[in-house]
Design a protein around this motif. Structure first.
Motif, PDB file in Angstrom:
ATOM      1  N   LEU A  93       5.091   5.475   1.943  1.00 24.89           N
ATOM      2  CA  LEU A  93       5.103   4.255   2.763  1.00 24.89           C
ATOM      3  C   LEU A  93       4.334   4.445   4.066  1.00 24.89           C
ATOM      4  O   LEU A  93       3.947   3.462   4.706  1.00 24.89           O
ATOM      5  N   ALA A  94       4.088   5.681   4.448  1.00 22.88           N
ATOM      6  CA  ALA A  94       3.353   5.954   5.686  1.00 22.88           C
ATOM      7  C   ALA A  94       1.964   5.319   5.651  1.00 22.88           C
ATOM      8  O   ALA A  94       1.383   5.039   6.703  1.00 22.88           O
ATOM      9  N   ILE A  95       1.458   5.037   4.485  1.00 19.08           N
ATOM     10  CA  ILE A  95       0.177   4.333   4.352  1.00 19.08           C
ATOM     11  C   ILE A  95       0.250   2.988   5.074  1.00 19.08           C
ATOM     12  O   ILE A  95      -0.731   2.517   5.633  1.00 19.08           O
ATOM     13  N   GLY A  96       1.428   2.398   5.102  1.00 13.99           N
ATOM     14  CA  GLY A  96       1.621   1.119   5.769  1.00 13.99           C
ATOM     15  C   GLY A  96       1.287   1.160   7.249  1.00 13.99           C
ATOM     16  O   GLY A  96       0.913   0.146   7.840  1.00 13.99           O
ATOM     17  N   TRP A  97       1.395   2.341   7.876  1.00  8.92           N
ATOM     18  CA  TRP A  97       1.069   2.460   9.298  1.00  8.92           C
ATOM     19  C   TRP A  97      -0.414   2.225   9.560  1.00  8.92           C
ATOM     20  O   TRP A  97      -0.811   1.937  10.684  1.00  8.92           O
ATOM     21  N   LEU A  98      -1.248   2.338   8.521  1.00  9.91           N
ATOM     22  CA  LEU A  98      -2.685   2.113   8.681  1.00  9.91           C
ATOM     23  C   LEU A  98      -3.020   0.622   8.793  1.00  9.91           C
ATOM     24  O   LEU A  98      -4.090   0.266   9.264  1.00  9.91           O
ATOM     25  N   VAL A  99      -2.089  -0.213   8.359  1.00 11.84           N
ATOM     26  CA  VAL A  99      -2.287  -1.660   8.423  1.00 11.84           C
ATOM     27  C   VAL A  99      -1.799  -2.154   9.783  1.00 11.84           C
ATOM     28  O   VAL A  99      -0.694  -1.801  10.209  1.00 11.84           O
ATOM     29  N   PRO A 100      -2.595  -2.954  10.477  1.00 15.12           N
ATOM     30  CA  PRO A 100      -2.153  -3.474  11.778  1.00 15.12           C
ATOM     31  C   PRO A 100      -0.826  -4.228  11.648  1.00 15.12           C
ATOM     32  O   PRO A 100      -0.588  -4.929  10.661  1.00 15.12           O
ATOM     33  N   ARG A 101       0.024  -4.046  12.651  1.00 18.22           N
ATOM     34  CA  ARG A 101       1.357  -4.668  12.617  1.00 18.22           C
ATOM     35  C   ARG A 101       1.290  -6.172  12.400  1.00 18.22           C
ATOM     36  O   ARG A 101       2.104  -6.737  11.669  1.00 18.22           O
ATOM     37  N   SER A 102       0.339  -6.828  13.014  1.00 17.33           N
ATOM     38  CA  SER A 102       0.247  -8.285  12.855  1.00 17.33           C
ATOM     39  C   SER A 102       0.060  -8.668  11.384  1.00 17.33           C
ATOM     40  O   SER A 102       0.671  -9.632  10.918  1.00 17.33           O
ATOM     41  N   LEU A 103      -0.727  -7.904  10.635  1.00 17.48           N
ATOM     42  CA  LEU A 103      -0.917  -8.193   9.208  1.00 17.48           C
ATOM     43  C   LEU A 103       0.326  -7.828   8.397  1.00 17.48           C
ATOM     44  O   LEU A 103       0.727  -8.567   7.498  1.00 17.48           O
ATOM     45  N   ARG A 104       0.940  -6.673   8.733  1.00 14.42           N
ATOM     46  CA  ARG A 104       2.172  -6.282   8.035  1.00 14.42           C
ATOM     47  C   ARG A 104       3.241  -7.342   8.222  1.00 14.42           C
ATOM     48  O   ARG A 104       3.954  -7.701   7.286  1.00 14.42           O
ATOM     49  N   ASP A 105       3.355  -7.844   9.455  1.00 11.08           N
ATOM     50  CA  ASP A 105       4.404  -8.822   9.742  1.00 11.08           C
ATOM     51  C   ASP A 105       4.142 -10.179   9.100  1.00 11.08           C
ATOM     52  O   ASP A 105       5.091 -10.914   8.807  1.00 11.08           O
ATOM     53  N   VAL A 106       2.883 -10.520   8.846  1.00 11.03           N
ATOM     54  CA  VAL A 106       2.593 -11.754   8.106  1.00 11.03           C
ATOM     55  C   VAL A 106       3.193 -11.651   6.702  1.00 11.03           C
ATOM     56  O   VAL A 106       3.857 -12.578   6.229  1.00 11.03           O
ATOM     57  N   LEU A 107       2.980 -10.515   6.048  1.00 12.93           N
ATOM     58  CA  LEU A 107       3.559 -10.301   4.715  1.00 12.93           C
ATOM     59  C   LEU A 107       5.087 -10.277   4.798  1.00 12.93           C
ATOM     60  O   LEU A 107       5.776 -10.904   3.998  1.00 12.93           O
ATOM     61  N   TYR A 108       5.604  -9.563   5.780  1.00 11.35           N
ATOM     62  CA  TYR A 108       7.053  -9.490   5.978  1.00 11.35           C
ATOM     63  C   TYR A 108       7.639 -10.891   6.157  1.00 11.35           C
ATOM     64  O   TYR A 108       8.637 -11.243   5.522  1.00 11.35           O
ATOM     65  N   ASP A 109       7.043 -11.685   7.031  1.00 10.75           N
ATOM     66  CA  ASP A 109       7.536 -13.044   7.298  1.00 10.75           C
ATOM     67  C   ASP A 109       7.479 -13.922   6.049  1.00 10.75           C
ATOM     68  O   ASP A 109       8.364 -14.744   5.827  1.00 10.75           O
ATOM     69  N   TRP A 110       6.460 -13.750   5.233  1.00  5.29           N
ATOM     70  CA  TRP A 110       6.336 -14.528   3.993  1.00  5.29           C
ATOM     71  C   TRP A 110       7.485 -14.193   3.042  1.00  5.29           C
ATOM     72  O   TRP A 110       8.121 -15.089   2.493  1.00  5.29           O
ATOM     73  N   VAL A 111       7.772 -12.890   2.887  1.00  2.00           N
ATOM     74  CA  VAL A 111       8.896 -12.488   2.028  1.00  2.00           C
ATOM     75  C   VAL A 111      10.211 -12.982   2.631  1.00  2.00           C
ATOM     76  O   VAL A 111      11.050 -13.549   1.932  1.00  2.00           O
ATOM     77  N   ALA A 112      10.387 -12.808   3.949  1.00  2.00           N
ATOM     78  CA  ALA A 112      11.623 -13.237   4.613  1.00  2.00           C
ATOM     79  C   ALA A 112      11.832 -14.744   4.468  1.00  2.00           C
ATOM     80  O   ALA A 112      12.955 -15.203   4.246  1.00  2.00           O
ATOM     81  N   LYS A 113      10.769 -15.501   4.581  1.00  2.00           N
ATOM     82  CA  LYS A 113      10.864 -16.960   4.470  1.00  2.00           C
ATOM     83  C   LYS A 113      11.303 -17.390   3.069  1.00  2.00           C
ATOM     84  O   LYS A 113      12.018 -18.383   2.914  1.00  2.00           O
TER      85      LYS A 113
END
Length: 138
Positions: A93-113
């Motif tokens: 999962l550490a690969i996820g740190w390479l993705v900017p937080r703003s992009l990670r959170d867009v995906l997170y928010d979509w799943v959360a929604k």
């Protein structure tokens, strides 16, 4: 205010969300170092921690990772910190740190929604088993 056991990290979660409950079950299973304790966002502890951190349900409605005297993380950052703490193959999962937080959170928010529609929700929080009870705060 709130009492978190020494050396523990608190995971606040949506107690009625089936996806969130499954995530808590996964943390319980892979938390070999016994780092985490839990509370529902709308519990006494959850409400006190959110007030202490000046967080609202509009800001975050599904996960908060709180380390007393340390940090508070929400959304994708909380997920990555928890997941990588398990070690082993979870460290991928550490690969996820390479993705900017703003992009990670867009995906997170979509799943959360969409989490209730995709996974459903309960009328109330699941009652922890007697073995799990010590890891759940009121």
């Amino acid at each position: 205010m709130f009492d978190i056991p020494e050396g523990k990290r608190l995971v606040l979660f949506d107690g009625v969300c089936n996806f969130c409950d499954a995530s808590v079950q996964r943390i319980l299973k892979y938390d070999k170092n016994n780092l985490y304790v839990f509370a529902a966002l709308d519990s006494k502890t959850g409400s006190a921690v959110q007030a202490h951190l000046n967080l609202t349900s509009e800001a975050v409605d599904s996960i908060i990772l709180y380390e007393p005297g340390g940090s508070c993380d929400i959304k994708s950052t909380a997920v990555l910190k928890i997941g990588t703490s398990f070690g082993g193959f979870w460290y991928l999962l550490a690969i996820g740190w390479l993705v900017p937080r703003s992009l990670r959170d867009v995906l997170y928010d979509w799943v959360a929604k969409n989490r209730y529609r995709w996974f459903g929700k309960r009328a109330a929080c699941r009652i922890p088993t007697p073995v799990e009870q010590a890891k759940f705060l009121p």
